[in-house]
Design an enzyme around this catalytic site. Structure first.
Site, PDB file in Angstrom:
ATOM      1  N   HIS A   1      18.376   8.253  21.106  1.00 45.76           N
ATOM      2  CA  HIS A   1      17.225   8.519  20.904  1.00 45.76           C
ATOM      3  C   HIS A   1      17.381   8.248  19.716  1.00 45.76           C
ATOM      4  O   HIS A   1      17.056   9.204  18.337  1.00 45.76           O
ATOM      5  CB  HIS A   1      17.145   9.742  21.613  1.00 45.76           C
ATOM      6  N   ASN A   2      15.523   8.012  19.395  1.00 44.09           N
ATOM      7  CA  ASN A   2      14.476   8.686  17.876  1.00 44.09           C
ATOM      8  C   ASN A   2      14.842   7.400  17.770  1.00 44.09           C
ATOM      9  O   ASN A   2      14.663   7.349  16.146  1.00 44.09           O
ATOM     10  CB  ASN A   2      14.905   9.847  17.776  1.00 44.09           C
TER      11      ASN A   2
END
Length: 350
Positions: free
Chosen positions: A239-240
């Site tokens: 994620h991210n």
């Protein structure tokens, strides 16, 4: 599919030598090619194979002798060969009859562009948008509110979760998962409590994603795969993460959360990067290497933890000499001990 050699030559903007009316029905390597196929020579070590290949025609570079065979001469034979592969592979791999198969399920307010193909047992949730000429193959799941651009190809058993954005000309291979929850847990009282992952995934134009690759949605904002990047099979993007333009990540690469890769970064098989760091543009990470801290643009890295590749090679060279050096070191230790013993002996009394 059949094409005359002169037609292929025109598309490649090359120089034709020999019979341009011969028909080409396929593409193959120089050792395996048959008389109705075209091949290429880009590596000098294969020049000798020109004399023995059965290929009907050969794509060659400037100054290369075709040994009497029909040839197309170009500046970059490998790139020309890729273009020929596209000519012969397009109909077989990408085209499908437009329309929605009777077993497919479409939700409410689904918007389909022109000539879209939704094949058997695909599930398209509410408020999904799919652009012109995109093919959704069997058993694909597309979650609510997802947007997919034009001219895409989604292979079977791909799962695309809700609110994901995918650009134009994106290819996603079998079993890939886009938009799965990021791996986020808060430790409280010796227990792991799930952190809701309410962000999204954005995949820009001309990206290709390999089989069984996973791209996690962001916790709050977006996980971003920029234009032209290619991900191999079994790649994990946490994620991210932000992956720059025109990057190439080989099989089993793993990128931990909130890491940023600059443009044109190449990571070889089983390599990876720890979380919350930046790897500068035009960097190369060699196989089975792990980046554990920020690295500047143009870095060439290998080892664990990853360090400059030339330094890692010197370390490996020194390590290989250890079996020879240890006996010598033992001898030195013994001599030092003998010298220390002599120094400590009391002087003879007069």
């Amino acid at each position: 599919m059949r094409m005359k050699l002169k037609e292929i030559c025109e598309r490649l903007d090359g120089d034709l030598s020999g019979d341009g009316n011969i028909e080409i029905t396929g593409v193959s390597g120089i050792k395996e090619a048959l008389p109705n196929q075209i091949t290429f020579v880009a590596n000098p070590k294969y020049l000798a194979a020109i004399a023995t290949t059965q290929a009907g025609a050969i794509i060659i570079g400037r100054g290369v002798n075709g040994n009497g065979k029909p040839t197309i001469c170009v500046e970059n034979p490998y790139w020309a060969f890729v273009k020929v592969l596209e000519m012969f592979a397009w109909d077989k791999n990408h085209r499908a009859l437009p329309g929605v198969h009777e077993t497919a399920i479409l939700g409410k307010n689904v918007k389909l562009g022109e000539r879209v193909a939704i094949q058997a047992f695909a599930y398209i949730a509410d408020n999904v948008e799919i652009g012109d000429d995109t093919v959704i193959q069997p058993f694909v799941y597309i979650g609510e509110g997802t947007k997919i651009g034009a001219d895409g190809l989604i292979y079977p058993h791909v799962s695309i979760r809700e609110e994901v954005t995918i650009g134009n000309r994106v290819i996603i291979h079998c079993g890939a998962v886009i938009g799965s929850d990021g791996f986020g847990f808060a430790p409280v009282s010796n227990r792991h409590h799930k952190i809701p992952q309410i962000g999204t995934v954005v995949i820009e134009d001309d990206v290709e994603i390999g089989a069984n690759t996973t791209i996690d949605r962001a916790t709050l904002a977006e996980t971003l795969i920029k234009r032209g990047t290619k991900l191999d099979n079994l790649v994990q993007i946490a994620h991210n993460v932000v992956i720059g333009e025109d990057c190439c990540l080989a099989a089993q690469v793993g990128i931990a959360g909130s890491t940023t890769l600059g443009d044109r970064v190449n990571i070889a098989g089983h390599g990876g990067a720890a979380g919350h760091l930046t790897l500068g543009e035009d960097s190369v990470v060699y196989a089975k290497s792990a980046v554990t801290k920020d690295m500047p643009a143009g870095s060439h890295l290998s080892g664990f933890p990853a360090r400059p590749h030339k330094q890692e090679l010197r370390i490996h060279a020194a390590t290989r000499r250890l079996p020879e050096l240890l006996p010598e070191f033992a001898k030195l230790q013994k001599r030092v001990a003998e010298l220390e013993a002599k120094i400590q002996e009391p002087e003879d009394e007069d």
